[in-house]
Write an enzyme that holds these catalytic residues in place. Sequence first.
Site, PDB file in Angstrom:
ATOM      1  N   TRP A 374      -6.429  -2.309 -19.732  1.00 43.90           N
ATOM      2  CA  TRP A 374      -6.488  -2.081 -21.173  1.00 43.90           C
ATOM      3  C   TRP A 374      -5.144  -2.404 -21.831  1.00 43.90           C
ATOM      4  CZ3 TRP A 374      -4.093   1.604 -24.452  1.00 43.90           C
ATOM      5  CH2 TRP A 374      -4.656   1.730 -25.737  1.00 43.90           C
ATOM      6  N   HIS A 375      -4.052  -2.085 -21.161  1.00 44.05           N
ATOM      7  CA  HIS A 375      -2.731  -2.366 -21.724  1.00 44.05           C
ATOM      8  C   HIS A 375      -2.398  -3.851 -21.696  1.00 44.05           C
ATOM      9  CE1 HIS A 375      -1.985   2.007 -21.323  1.00 44.05           C
ATOM     10  NE2 HIS A 375      -1.103   1.800 -22.270  1.00 44.05           N
ATOM     11  N   GLY A 376      -2.847  -4.563 -20.677  1.00 44.31           N
ATOM     12  CA  GLY A 376      -2.537  -5.986 -20.580  1.00 44.31           C
ATOM     13  C   GLY A 376      -2.127  -6.355 -19.167  1.00 44.31           C
TER      14      GLY A 376
END
Length: 584
Positions: A374-376
């Site tokens: 989700w963060h990358g």
Amino acid sequence: MLPYINAPFAYLANKIGTGPDELKLLFSFLLSYPLAGVLKRVPDTRPEQKNLFILSVSIFYLVGLFDLWDGLRTILISSLGSYAIAKFLRGSPYMPWVGFVFLMCHMSVNHIARQAANDPHSVDITGAQMVLVMKLSAFCWNVADGALPEAELSDFQKDRRLPELPALLDFAGYVFFFPSLMAGPAFDFAEYRRWLDTTMFDVPVTVDPSKKPPTRRKRRIPRSGTPAMVKLLTGAVWLVVFLKLSPTFYPEVLSEQRFLEHGFVRRLLIMYMIPLTARAKYYGVWTMTEGACVLTGLGYNGVDPATGKVLWDRLRNISPWEVELAQNTRAYLGGWNINTNSWLRNYVYLRVTPRGKKPGFRATLATFTTSAFWHGFYPGYYMSFVLASLIQTVAKNIRRYCRPFFLDPKTQAPLPSKKYYDVLSWVTTQLTFSFTTTPFLVLSFSGSLQAWARVYFYAVVGTFASMAFFASPAKPHLRRMLEQRAARAGVAPQQQQQQQPAKSAAAAPAVAKGQKTLAPPAAAADADGMHRTLSSDSLSSAVSREPILGMSSDLQLDFDEALSEIRAEVDARKVKADALKKAA
């Protein structure tokens, strides 16, 4: 983009040395306040007008202000795709997982594109898409819960379930809600619908009618101007702090030659100040966007029946002082990005566990993977996540085997020496996490390693040394010392063991102080267990097991559980193979 709208931002950005998109983003946050005031004044009996106003403002932001035609297309693909999945796969138990995978894959493509572009001063759609993934994946689960009998649902699921698919216009208003479009906070559709039809503002019968919150001009939404302005001013103060500190404390300092000219203590302080400066920006942005939501009325969280005070913390996403004054890892992480913690808990961690079982290694691993993706995909994110998980394991052992020496064994009241433990805990927590979060700002693997090497990997060395210490005979020795200490105080071993779980269960709702409807991280509101989750008798232990921001709170226990599951699977297959041989 509207003609000439970029010119003043480009001119001002050139004068102060920043990017025009960053100024536009700040402008959109400020503009959301008067527009939220207008939205609040749309008649309560005309929800369709509220939705159309929300859509108009958000499209202006995306296209007229930022020229994000691709961003508008991205939001439409994610939202319409999720709606179609919820509509056409509604009867399937796999529907929410199909929606979740679709949203995560779509966002991952944009994360990779943003990483390849490598332009930190431009505004793209990934920030808004990260918020949208939380909202839309929760939407799919809420629709799935709406098809289940209420007897199989927890209180939280009953509160958020959607027995019927909403109208497309209501759904569009939910997706494009402009005060939280670009940076959050996220919320569930059930909350938006209650705000839209104003049932959110029904006063419980337990509240004295004289303490009913004041409203104006026959509106049901209570007066929210003052708490919203407090949020705006607080956010502005944090942004001023960021602007004052950022010219001195920026991530690139760690790779400059002059950083090595300082002594070790000075380098520690610089490494502490750089993440603090970055956090100040997020404190400012998240507080300001929360304030705009409060002004619309969506931040309303009920009335204190005793005092009649209106609570406006439904969408609280950050607790700055909880982070900055944290004396342990759980408090530090629990005060950061609260909505993401809530989403990971309610829509990932508790959803992957078979019904009737307690969440274990698989739930933790799924939550960790979701949070990371989700963060990358920057390597620095994963370096921070892994180290933070190890630190949580160490911190848990310290709290369990060292902290009791500073408490009265009979009453658990702090001893006079506890204040020294608290100061040391605060310093250790803050310096350790400044080291841990540095890769989150540096992003690259080589740059993060270089920054860590320049302070001699102090947090890595301390973490592994502590893990070795608690894996040695020192751990049972500490346990015996605590048992002897308790025996001298006349505390039975069983009584001593019961004291800590009781405190853990009591501490669970502390993170969610004042939140009565929105279930926050480690909330006690789900004590009755969610569908396919834990039972109430295991809540106290499960609360301490729950990962925060996807990071395991006890890697050793998770590793042991993984080995147990593997052994059980191998044994089951052996038994099955032997049975087949005998049958043959």
